[in-house]
Structures are given as structure tokens and as C-alpha cells.
Design an enzyme around this catalytic site. Structure first.
Site, PDB file in Angstrom:
ATOM      1  N   ARG A  41     -28.105  61.625  51.773  1.00 45.84           N
ATOM      2  CA  ARG A  41     -28.614  62.747  52.566  1.00 45.84           C
ATOM      3  C   ARG A  41     -29.896  63.333  51.965  1.00 45.84           C
ATOM      4  NH1 ARG A  41     -22.793  65.586  54.069  1.00 45.84           N
ATOM      5  NH2 ARG A  41     -22.376  64.287  55.902  1.00 45.84           N
ATOM      6  N   LYS A 198      -5.017  59.127  65.279  1.00 46.77           N
ATOM      7  CA  LYS A 198      -4.326  59.867  66.335  1.00 46.77           C
ATOM      8  C   LYS A 198      -5.117  59.933  67.634  1.00 46.77           C
ATOM      9  CE  LYS A 198      -1.706  62.940  63.261  1.00 46.77           C
ATOM     10  NZ  LYS A 198      -1.407  64.360  62.941  1.00 46.77           N
ATOM     11  N   GLY A 351     -17.296  58.916  59.358  1.00 47.70           N
ATOM     12  CA  GLY A 351     -17.196  58.545  57.941  1.00 47.70           C
ATOM     13  C   GLY A 351     -16.607  57.177  57.686  1.00 47.70           C
ATOM     14  N   GLY A 374     -18.824  65.195  62.646  1.00 49.55           N
ATOM     15  CA  GLY A 374     -18.321  66.031  63.738  1.00 49.55           C
ATOM     16  C   GLY A 374     -19.298  66.164  64.882  1.00 49.55           C
TER      17      GLY A 374
END
Length: 397
Positions: A41, A198, A351, A374
Site C-alpha cells: 500500500r 457463507k 483478501g 470491503g
């Protein structure tokens, strides 16, 4: 998407002598001693900073790091290790400035790093007073942190409201371009790969994609739930039986559009979740009550690779199985290779996806790798990110 780009301002000669405030994403991992363990980053932030310095700007950069408590600065929250690494990468001193909200002294051709912005009271709630004080520090605000684009905070949204000019840095602009290419006007067939443990965490994403993609490939625990919905045995595998109806509804949505959700025809199972557990490749109809499904089988992987080979655009979020264990990595490895060799435009994010890309060394073969996490997921869900919204507003007046 109509936004102002920092590169445009540079080309127009509107940056020289100006105070430029760059919101970067420098939230890097550190060990217990505070040493940076992975600096991607920081390296990714350098082009924007160098662009501003070369244009003669007085440059301020800030970022969050970790999860500090607002108003309670602790040494572990400090961007000092980041400032040191940035100095090395830029080949010049990068002073770290604390208590900067009320004023910063920096001259044209210089760069300073402003201490962890999330320590400021009101940052996360996008306090207007804080945002206005930040905006008063600069002539140009540059948002170059896609990883924070889904959050409306003082240093990402509020400052963009009140700064004289607000624009997208090269990293954020590249994300916008890649996302638009993949989702707004994709070359078809459009194939989406969504995997994870999930269905519940990605249900809205699956529904949003089911309305627009030509093939929806599911993997991991999500695929187990879809197998259950198709009437297949899954043994003691991770799944969400309560969402079987939702899985069926998504499958029907796809069918109604002449599209499909391929269901595994074979799987790789073990009796326990372990890197050393003996792996068995069996037909999807042969899963026993004591079996754990830990990967798709080779026939399924080959079928999915064939779908990818025919794609015009591929969106990838999540590995197909427990790829960290070599015995259960075949599905992810096969699909990764298919994406790498495909002529399709590919965009990948998340990720675990980035870890798989790194493991198989295909970074240079992916059309665009999103570091957003996200933010990337919310884009797939069809949400308008706060950063995009405010930059569009500021670009059009």
C-alpha cells in the site's frame, strides 16, 4: 462516471504552488515490534505523491492505521514506520506531523505525512467541523484510497465536500475505470466468480450479480449451500441450510435470463479440516455423512475453466476451496490459471483472492487487481460508494 482527476489538474498546470492534501491508504500490516511486514500500500501511494511533487505542489499525505481510539493517541497508532518507509521509497525526508488539524507548514516541492487521521475526534462520524478544518488546509483534495471509498468519514468524504477542489488520484481513478469496464459496460459473456464461507455474507452481492451476469460461479461454503439446494449430499461440510431457498431463488433468477449457476459434479473431501488429512476425489453424489467438502473436483474445475475461456469479462472474488492446503488447492489453481490465460478483461479483489493470485504468481496476468476489500464487495453489490458520489458531485458543481 464524471469525476475530476488529479492527472488532469497536473496536465492543465493547476497544481504548481498549491497545497495538495492526499488521502492515501497506508494501513499496512506490522509485527509486534511495529515493523512493517508488507508495504504494497505504501508503494502504491508513491506515484500520486511523486506526481504532486513534480508538479510543484506543497504535499500533505494522511491515512488511517489500525483501529485507534479517537482522541487517545498511542505510540502503536503512529505512522512513524510508514514515514520511514516512504522516505526510503521517495529518496527524500518525509517529516511526520502530529496535531495537524489546525495548521500545517509545508512548502512547494516538499512532502509531509500527517499523523493517523483516525485519532482525530469526529473522523469516523464525518464531523462537519473537523472536515471543514481539514479542507482549510488545502487548495486541492486528492482521494487516492479506494480501500476507504465505502466509508463516509471526515478525511474521505467531508473534506471532499468543503475543499476548493476535490479529485481522484491515480489509484482511485484506476479502480473507477476498471470497475466501469467490468460492470457498467462489460464485454460479454460476463462471468462472476463469488466464493467464501457463507452465503449470508454475500447474499446481496449474489443477487445483484444474478441480475446482470451470464454465468455465476460459486465456490467454498457458498457452493455447498447451492449443492444442498440442488438436492446433493454435503456431509458435514460448511453450509447454511437456512438459506437454501435463497440459493434456489438465485438459481431461478439466472435461469429466467438464460444464464446459469454451475453446480459441482465432483468434489475433494476429507474427514477433517487439516493440511495433512487424506484427500479423496469423488462424485458430488457420493459425499458421505462424515465427509467435509474442501474443494471442487477436477471435472468441475475443468468445466469452470472452460466457461472462463469463453468469457469476455471475468469478475473474481474468492477461492474455490481451502487453497492454503495443497491437497485442496486444485480448484483454485485451475481457475486462477484459466483466468490468467483468458483473453477476457479480468478484475479481482478481496483478501483471499489476492493471496491466491500471489501464491500462483499471476499478478501480471490479471487485468486489474483491486486492493479495496470491503469497497470492492460493495461495488459488486451495486452500491454507490460515498467517495464516488461526492467526487461526482464536486465534478459537476
Amino acid at each position: 462516471m464524471k469525476i475530476l482527476r488529479f492527472s488532469d489538474l497536473v496536465e492543465q498546470g493547476r497544481v504548481a504552488g498549491r497545497r495538495v492534501f492526499i488521502r492515501a491508504d497506508l494501513n499496512v500490516p506490522q509485527d509486534d515490534a511495529g515493523r512493517i511486514t508488507e508495504d504494497t500500500r505504501i508503494r502504491a501511494s508513491i506515484p500520486c505523491i511523486e506526481m504532486a511533487l513534480a508538479a510543484g505542489a506543497a504535499v500533505m499525505v494522511t491515512s488511517h492505521l489500525g483501529r485507534p481510539t479517537e482522541g487517545e493517541f498511542k505510540p502503536a497508532d503512529s505512522l512513524a514506520p510508514v514515514a520511514a518507509r516512504m522516505s526510503e521509497l521517495l529518496g527524500r525526508p518525509v517529516p511526520l506531523v502530529s496535531d495537524w488539524v489546525e495548521g500545517v507548514s509545508v512548502s512547494p516541492g516538499e512532502v509531509v505525512l500527517l499523523e493517523n487521521c483516525r485519532v482525530n475526534r469526529g473522523e469516523k462520524k464525518n464531523d462537519e467541523g473537523l472536515a471543514r478544518r481539514m479542507a482549510a488546509l488545502c487548495d486541492i483534495f486528492v482521494h487516492d484510497a479506494f480501500g476507504t471509498a465505502h466509508r463516509a468519514e471526515a478525511s474521505t468524504y467531508g473534506i471532499a465536500q468543503f475543499a476548493p477542489l476535490a479529485c481522484a488520484g491515480p489509484l482511485l481513478a484506476a479502480e473507477i475505470d476498471a470497475i466501469s469496464k467490468a460492470l457498467s459496460n462489460p464485454k460479454r459473456p460476463l462471468v462472476a466468480i463469488v466464493a467464501g464461507s457463507k452465503v449470508s455474507t454475500k447474499l446481496s452481492i449474489l443477487k445483484a450479480l444474478a441480475a446482470k451476469v451470464d454465468q455465476l460461479i460459486v465456490g467454498g461454503g457458498i457452493a455447498n449451500t447451492f449443492m444442498l439446494a440442488a438436492g446433493l449430499p454435503i456431509g458435514k461440510s460448511l453450509a447454511e441450510p437456512g438459506l437454501v431457498d435463497e440459493a434456489r431463488a438465485i438459481t431461478e433468477m439466472m435461469k429466467a435470463r438464460g444464464a446459469a449457476v454451475p453446480i459441482p459434479v465432483d468434489v475433494v473431501v476429507a474427514s477433517e479440516f487439516s493440511a495433512t488429512a487424506p484427500a479423496r476425489k469423488i462424485a458430488a453424489t457420493e459425499v458421505q455423512p462424515t465427509d467435509l467438502i474442501l474443494d471442487i473436483g477436477p471435472r468441475t474445475a475443468a468445466e469452470l475453466a472452460g466457461i472462463v475461456a469463453q468469457a469476455g469479462t471475468v469478475v473474481w472474488n474468492g477461492p474455490m476451496g481451502v487453497f492454503e492446503f495443497d491437497a485442496f488447492a486444485g480448484g483454485t489453481r485451475t481457475l486462477a490459471a484459466a483466468i490468467a490465460h483468458s483473453v477476457a478483461f479480468s478484475i479481482a479483489g478481496g483478501g483471499d483472492t489476492l493471496a491466491a493470485i500471489a501464491k500462483y504468481g499471476i499478478e501480471g496476468d490479471i487485468g486489474y487487481i483491486s486492493t479495496g476489500g470491503g469497497a470492492f464487495l460493495e461495488v459488486l453489490e451495486g452500491k454507490t460508494l460515498p467517495a464516488f458520489e461526492i467526487l461526482e458531485k464536486r465534478a459537476t458543481g
